[in-house]
Motif scaffolding. Structure first.
Motif, short mmCIF file in Angstrom:
data_model
loop_
_atom_site.label_atom_id
_atom_site.label_comp_id
_atom_site.label_asym_id
_atom_site.label_seq_id
_atom_site.Cartn_x
_atom_site.Cartn_y
_atom_site.Cartn_z
N LEU A 129 0.82 -1.24 0.01
CA LEU A 129 0.08 -0.17 0.03
C LEU A 129 0.81 1.31 0.02
O LEU A 129 0.38 2.10 -0.56
CB LEU A 129 -0.91 0.08 1.48
CG LEU A 129 -2.06 -1.01 1.25
CD1 LEU A 129 -2.79 -1.02 2.55
CD2 LEU A 129 -2.99 -0.96 0.13
N LEU A 130 2.09 1.14 0.83
CA LEU A 130 2.87 2.31 0.77
C LEU A 130 3.33 2.63 -0.46
O LEU A 130 3.49 3.86 -1.04
CB LEU A 130 3.87 2.10 1.91
CG LEU A 130 3.76 2.77 3.21
CD1 LEU A 130 5.06 2.27 3.94
CD2 LEU A 130 3.41 4.12 3.33
N VAL A 135 3.66 6.16 -5.57
CA VAL A 135 3.45 6.57 -7.02
C VAL A 135 2.22 7.30 -7.07
O VAL A 135 2.55 8.25 -8.12
CB VAL A 135 3.27 5.08 -7.64
CG1 VAL A 135 2.69 5.26 -9.25
CG2 VAL A 135 4.28 4.17 -7.46
N LEU A 136 1.20 7.37 -6.46
CA LEU A 136 0.13 8.05 -6.76
C LEU A 136 0.65 9.46 -6.10
O LEU A 136 0.12 10.56 -6.85
CB LEU A 136 -1.04 7.87 -5.78
CG LEU A 136 -2.38 8.39 -5.84
CD1 LEU A 136 -2.90 8.31 -7.25
CD2 LEU A 136 -3.39 8.16 -4.97
N LEU A 137 1.36 9.73 -5.36
CA LEU A 137 1.84 10.83 -4.84
C LEU A 137 2.86 11.51 -5.95
O LEU A 137 2.74 12.80 -6.21
CB LEU A 137 2.69 10.96 -3.61
CG LEU A 137 3.16 12.20 -2.96
CD1 LEU A 137 1.99 13.29 -2.34
CD2 LEU A 137 4.10 11.82 -1.49
N ALA A 276 9.28 13.18 -1.99
CA ALA A 276 8.43 12.79 -0.84
C ALA A 276 7.85 11.34 -1.39
O ALA A 276 7.86 10.21 -0.95
CB ALA A 276 7.54 13.41 -0.39
N GLY A 277 7.56 11.45 -2.59
CA GLY A 277 6.94 10.18 -3.18
C GLY A 277 7.90 9.06 -3.34
O GLY A 277 7.77 7.88 -3.09
N GLY A 284 8.08 1.39 0.86
CA GLY A 284 7.32 0.24 0.63
C GLY A 284 7.87 -0.88 -0.08
O GLY A 284 7.65 -1.97 0.48
N VAL A 285 8.87 -0.65 -0.92
CA VAL A 285 9.70 -1.72 -1.59
C VAL A 285 10.49 -2.48 -0.33
O VAL A 285 10.47 -3.54 -0.20
CB VAL A 285 10.58 -1.23 -2.60
CG1 VAL A 285 11.60 -2.09 -3.04
CG2 VAL A 285 9.57 -0.71 -3.67
#
Length: 303
Positions: A129-130, A135-137, A276-277, A284-285
């Protein structure tokens, strides 16, 4: 490890330069695969490793070459037409996230070690999820002015997903074939060069050097020789001498190298949101790939 990270991470910079100096994504893909295959064929010959034989194995190699080389090479070059080289490296780092998704979908994900961390372990799911939240950020679809090109970013994410599909396939279809790894890699890149060459007449001029200036040709040569051929060889040597953990560590350095080179050489801007993204993606990785050390049993006193 440093040389491998530099070669691998700088590939995104050289792709961007090749695009800016007259080469198309398909031309870059075909030349990259051909030059990389030439390097590995020479290394395999010097190591006296023979290429595999048998039609069945070459058919499996062709599938691996499509998902691990031809398709992601093409998608990466296409994506970098509208996305900076630094962000391209960051989006490529999502491959472990796609690998976990594939494992969840197929029920094939297994954690190594005596302390099991299966696909549904809370830390791994949190990492998943992180990663995609990062990626969305980075993409910031809610911003109209400075958001990254969505088609280009999707192509780069597709390349990362293609690598994940390839790794899952190769683990099943190419493991235990009895062929030396260097010769197997050389054969796979040779198959990728053939697949890419077939696509050349359909999307551009037959002459692969058409429209390219000397800097573009130099860039694609570096991509093929150093960032593809030598990178395959160095990664294999690192796994053999230092183990898979050290080799996996390089994956965390790639976005750092690509982002730094993009900013220093091409003047690509680094926004606070992008940095930040990137940090969220790498966190997350890390959670997805991290394996806890097995606990050592402490003997109890007998008296």
């Amino acid at each position: 490890m440093a040389v491998l990270a530099l070669f691998w991470g700088s590939g995104f910079l050289w792709i961007r330069i090749a695009l800016q100096h007259g080469l198309t994504p398909v031309q870059i893909t075909a030349l990259r695969a051909a030059l990389g295959a030439a390097v590995l064929l020479l290394l395999a010959r010097s190591a006296r490793q023979r290429l595999p034989r048998g039609g069945a194995l070459w058919r499996r190699l062709a599938v691996a070459a499509f998902f691990c080389n031809a398709l992601p090479f093409l998608l990466t070059a296409y994506g970098e037409r509208s996305v900076g080289s630094g962000m391209a490296g960051v989006l490529h780092a999502t491959t472990p996230l796609w690998s976990l998704l594939i494992g969840l979908a197929l029920g094939t994900d297994r954690a190594a070690g005596t302390e099991p961390r299966g696909p549904y372990h809370p830390l791994r799911l949190t990492g998943l999820l992180l990663g995609f939240a990062g990626v969305l950020l980075i993409l910031a679809p809610w911003r109209e002015s400075d958001g990254i090109s969505v088609p280009g970013a999707l192509a780069l994410l597709g390349a990362a997903a293609s690598y994940a599909v390839a790794f899952a396939y190769m683990a099943r279809a190419l493991a235990g074939t009895g062929t030396a790894p260097l010769a197997l890699s050389a054969a796979q890149l040779t198959a990728a060069a053939g697949l890419s060459a077939v696509a050349l007449p359909t999307v551009g001029p037959l002459n692969p050097f058409s429209g390219a200036d000397p800097l573009g040709l130099a860039a694609v040569t570096v991509i093929g020789v150093a960032c593809t051929g030598l990178t395959f060889h160095l990664n294999y040597r690192l796994i053999a001498t230092e183990g898979p953990t050290s080799a996996a560590t390089v994956g965390y350095l790639l976005p750092v190298v690509s982002t730094a080179l993009g900013a220093l050489v091409l003047g690509e801007q680094l926004t606070v949101r992008a940095v930040a993204g990137t940090a969220v993606v790498l966190a997350g990785v890390f959670l997805v790939k991290h394996r806890p050390k097995p606990r050592t049993a402490v003997p109890l006193p007998t008296d």
